[in-house]
Scaffold this motif. Structure first.
Motif, PDB file in Angstrom:
ATOM      1  N   PRO A 223     -25.497  14.611  28.515  1.00  0.00           N
ATOM      2  CA  PRO A 223     -23.724  14.566  27.882  1.00  0.00           C
ATOM      3  C   PRO A 223     -23.311  14.515  29.438  1.00  0.00           C
ATOM      4  O   PRO A 223     -24.104  14.977  30.763  1.00  0.00           O
ATOM      5  CB  PRO A 223     -23.955  15.532  27.200  1.00  0.00           C
ATOM      6  CG  PRO A 223     -24.951  15.986  26.976  1.00  0.00           C
ATOM      7  CD  PRO A 223     -26.367  15.186  27.622  1.00  0.00           C
ATOM      8  N   ARG A 224     -22.011  13.764  29.921  1.00  0.00           N
ATOM      9  CA  ARG A 224     -21.186  14.254  31.538  1.00  0.00           C
ATOM     10  C   ARG A 224     -21.576  15.246  31.908  1.00  0.00           C
ATOM     11  O   ARG A 224     -21.723  15.494  32.664  1.00  0.00           O
ATOM     12  CB  ARG A 224     -20.055  13.329  31.220  1.00  0.00           C
ATOM     13  CG  ARG A 224     -19.976  11.990  30.821  1.00  0.00           C
ATOM     14  CD  ARG A 224     -20.220  11.201  31.778  1.00  0.00           C
ATOM     15  NE  ARG A 224     -21.590  10.557  32.145  1.00  0.00           N
ATOM     16  CZ  ARG A 224     -22.518  10.193  32.628  1.00  0.00           C
ATOM     17  NH1 ARG A 224     -22.446   9.952  33.711  1.00  0.00           N
ATOM     18  NH2 ARG A 224     -23.829  10.247  32.749  1.00  0.00           N
TER      19      ARG A 224
ATOM     20  N   ARG B  94     -39.937  14.193  32.740  1.00  0.00           N
ATOM     21  CA  ARG B  94     -39.092  14.191  31.588  1.00  0.00           C
ATOM     22  C   ARG B  94     -40.326  15.550  30.986  1.00  0.00           C
ATOM     23  O   ARG B  94     -41.317  15.698  31.182  1.00  0.00           O
ATOM     24  CB  ARG B  94     -39.162  13.191  30.866  1.00  0.00           C
ATOM     25  CG  ARG B  94     -38.384  11.594  31.510  1.00  0.00           C
ATOM     26  CD  ARG B  94     -37.058  12.278  30.961  1.00  0.00           C
ATOM     27  NE  ARG B  94     -36.382  12.387  29.747  1.00  0.00           N
ATOM     28  CZ  ARG B  94     -35.498  11.658  29.477  1.00  0.00           C
ATOM     29  NH1 ARG B  94     -35.672   9.904  29.834  1.00  0.00           N
ATOM     30  NH2 ARG B  94     -35.047  12.094  28.175  1.00  0.00           N
ATOM     31  N   TYR B  95     -39.205  16.271  30.754  1.00  0.00           N
ATOM     32  CA  TYR B  95     -40.622  17.598  29.773  1.00  0.00           C
ATOM     33  C   TYR B  95     -40.263  17.497  28.681  1.00  0.00           C
ATOM     34  O   TYR B  95     -39.093  16.950  27.740  1.00  0.00           O
ATOM     35  CB  TYR B  95     -39.447  19.084  30.382  1.00  0.00           C
ATOM     36  CG  TYR B  95     -39.761  18.981  31.888  1.00  0.00           C
ATOM     37  CD1 TYR B  95     -40.561  19.299  32.197  1.00  0.00           C
ATOM     38  CD2 TYR B  95     -38.549  17.827  32.371  1.00  0.00           C
ATOM     39  CE1 TYR B  95     -40.321  19.389  33.689  1.00  0.00           C
ATOM     40  CE2 TYR B  95     -38.486  18.407  33.777  1.00  0.00           C
ATOM     41  CZ  TYR B  95     -39.292  18.239  34.404  1.00  0.00           C
ATOM     42  OH  TYR B  95     -39.611  19.434  36.113  1.00  0.00           O
ATOM     43  N   GLY B  96     -41.358  18.456  27.641  1.00  0.00           N
ATOM     44  CA  GLY B  96     -41.564  18.294  26.024  1.00  0.00           C
ATOM     45  C   GLY B  96     -40.172  19.114  25.707  1.00  0.00           C
ATOM     46  O   GLY B  96     -40.360  19.567  24.199  1.00  0.00           O
TER      47      GLY B  96
ATOM     48  N   ASP C  68     -32.468  14.713  20.706  1.00  0.00           N
ATOM     49  CA  ASP C  68     -32.147  14.140  20.231  1.00  0.00           C
ATOM     50  C   ASP C  68     -31.882  13.138  21.785  1.00  0.00           C
ATOM     51  O   ASP C  68     -30.998  12.279  21.531  1.00  0.00           O
ATOM     52  CB  ASP C  68     -30.922  14.595  19.705  1.00  0.00           C
ATOM     53  CG  ASP C  68     -29.840  15.220  20.646  1.00  0.00           C
ATOM     54  OD1 ASP C  68     -30.584  15.639  21.348  1.00  0.00           O
ATOM     55  OD2 ASP C  68     -28.760  14.824  20.919  1.00  0.00           O
ATOM     56  N   LEU C  69     -32.483  13.868  22.574  1.00  0.00           N
ATOM     57  CA  LEU C  69     -32.508  12.917  24.248  1.00  0.00           C
ATOM     58  C   LEU C  69     -33.689  12.698  24.697  1.00  0.00           C
ATOM     59  O   LEU C  69     -33.891  12.194  25.589  1.00  0.00           O
ATOM     60  CB  LEU C  69     -31.854  13.704  25.266  1.00  0.00           C
ATOM     61  CG  LEU C  69     -30.198  14.110  24.380  1.00  0.00           C
ATOM     62  CD1 LEU C  69     -29.196  15.435  25.573  1.00  0.00           C
ATOM     63  CD2 LEU C  69     -29.239  13.005  25.007  1.00  0.00           C
ATOM     64  N   VAL C  70     -34.991  13.233  24.297  1.00  0.00           N
ATOM     65  CA  VAL C  70     -36.340  13.416  25.309  1.00  0.00           C
ATOM     66  C   VAL C  70     -37.003  12.176  25.167  1.00  0.00           C
ATOM     67  O   VAL C  70     -37.046  11.412  26.236  1.00  0.00           O
ATOM     68  CB  VAL C  70     -37.500  14.586  24.592  1.00  0.00           C
ATOM     69  CG1 VAL C  70     -37.229  13.999  23.131  1.00  0.00           C
ATOM     70  CG2 VAL C  70     -38.439  14.603  25.472  1.00  0.00           C
ATOM     71  N   LYS C  71     -36.235  10.921  24.479  1.00  0.00           N
ATOM     72  CA  LYS C  71     -36.764  10.031  24.718  1.00  0.00           C
ATOM     73  C   LYS C  71     -35.701   8.802  24.204  1.00  0.00           C
ATOM     74  O   LYS C  71     -36.264   7.973  24.963  1.00  0.00           O
ATOM     75  CB  LYS C  71     -37.735   9.744  22.105  1.00  0.00           C
ATOM     76  CG  LYS C  71     -38.202  10.192  22.560  1.00  0.00           C
ATOM     77  CD  LYS C  71     -38.875   9.761  20.529  1.00  0.00           C
ATOM     78  CE  LYS C  71     -40.645  10.383  20.667  1.00  0.00           C
ATOM     79  NZ  LYS C  71     -39.985  10.533  18.946  1.00  0.00           N
ATOM     80  N   LEU C  72     -34.746   8.669  25.061  1.00  0.00           N
ATOM     81  CA  LEU C  72     -33.531   8.262  25.303  1.00  0.00           C
ATOM     82  C   LEU C  72     -33.643   8.240  27.313  1.00  0.00           C
ATOM     83  O   LEU C  72     -33.946   9.186  27.722  1.00  0.00           O
ATOM     84  CB  LEU C  72     -32.627   8.797  25.497  1.00  0.00           C
ATOM     85  CG  LEU C  72     -32.195   8.743  23.292  1.00  0.00           C
ATOM     86  CD1 LEU C  72     -30.990   9.323  23.082  1.00  0.00           C
ATOM     87  CD2 LEU C  72     -31.909   7.550  22.693  1.00  0.00           C
ATOM     88  N   PRO C  73     -32.775   7.294  27.464  1.00  0.00           N
ATOM     89  CA  PRO C  73     -33.049   7.144  29.215  1.00  0.00           C
ATOM     90  C   PRO C  73     -32.093   8.113  29.820  1.00  0.00           C
ATOM     91  O   PRO C  73     -31.354   8.821  28.510  1.00  0.00           O
ATOM     92  CB  PRO C  73     -32.075   5.797  29.471  1.00  0.00           C
ATOM     93  CG  PRO C  73     -32.287   5.281  28.193  1.00  0.00           C
ATOM     94  CD  PRO C  73     -32.163   6.233  26.882  1.00  0.00           C
TER      95      PRO C  73
END
Length: 157
Positions: A126-127, A109-111, A116-121
């Protein structure tokens, strides 16, 4: 890297025909992931195609698989930290919802990931990230792949 090996990842690894495999480990195979929207994504494949879940293994083999997962996680962490200053951490997951054979995901995982995605699984990306040609594993990932393999060698068994 098209071919039947994707239909039988473990069997093709056992036969030496899976081009994604970076190293043979104690209880499985360290493979680089098919998609690289998070560079360094790797997968630990079991070395027994009949095993669907961790609990299918005797305790000693479970511990060996988990040890390999930790080793691959540390190798990805070391390599990605060296290659990308935005590296933050590694997420380790054993899921098995769409590919039944036991395997573990190692997600760097990267900074620089979208806020809106960095802290989510990762699975909530997006597909299109999973299918866009620019994120497909290819020769542009050889350096990172080699770096992860070298770290696996340094970490030993």
């Amino acid at each position: 890297m098209e071919g039947g090996w994707r239909e039988d990842r473990v069997g093709s690894a056992l036969r030496g025909e899976n081009p994604a495999v970076m190293r043979r480990l104690g209880a499985g195979f360290a493979a680089i992931g098919d998609v690289q929207f998070l560079p360094g994504y790797s997968v630990l494949l079991t070395d027994d195609p009949a095993v669907e879940r961790l609990s299918d293994l005797p305790r000693s083999r479970r511990l060996a698989f988990l040890g390999d997962m930790e080793r691959l996680g540390e190798a990805v962490e070391r390599a990605c930290r060296r290659v990308d200053a935005g590296f933050r951490r590694v997420n380790l997951e054993i899921l098995g919802n769409s590919y039944a054979t036991l395997h573990a995901h190692v997600w760097p995982r990267y900074g620089w990931e979208p806020a809106d995605l960095v802290k989510l699984p990762v699975w909530l990306y997006p597909r299109e990230r999973w299918s866009e040609a620019r994120y497909a594993l290819g020769p542009q990932h050889d350096g990172l792949r080699e770096a992860i393999g070298a770290e696996l060698d340094r970490l030993g068994g």
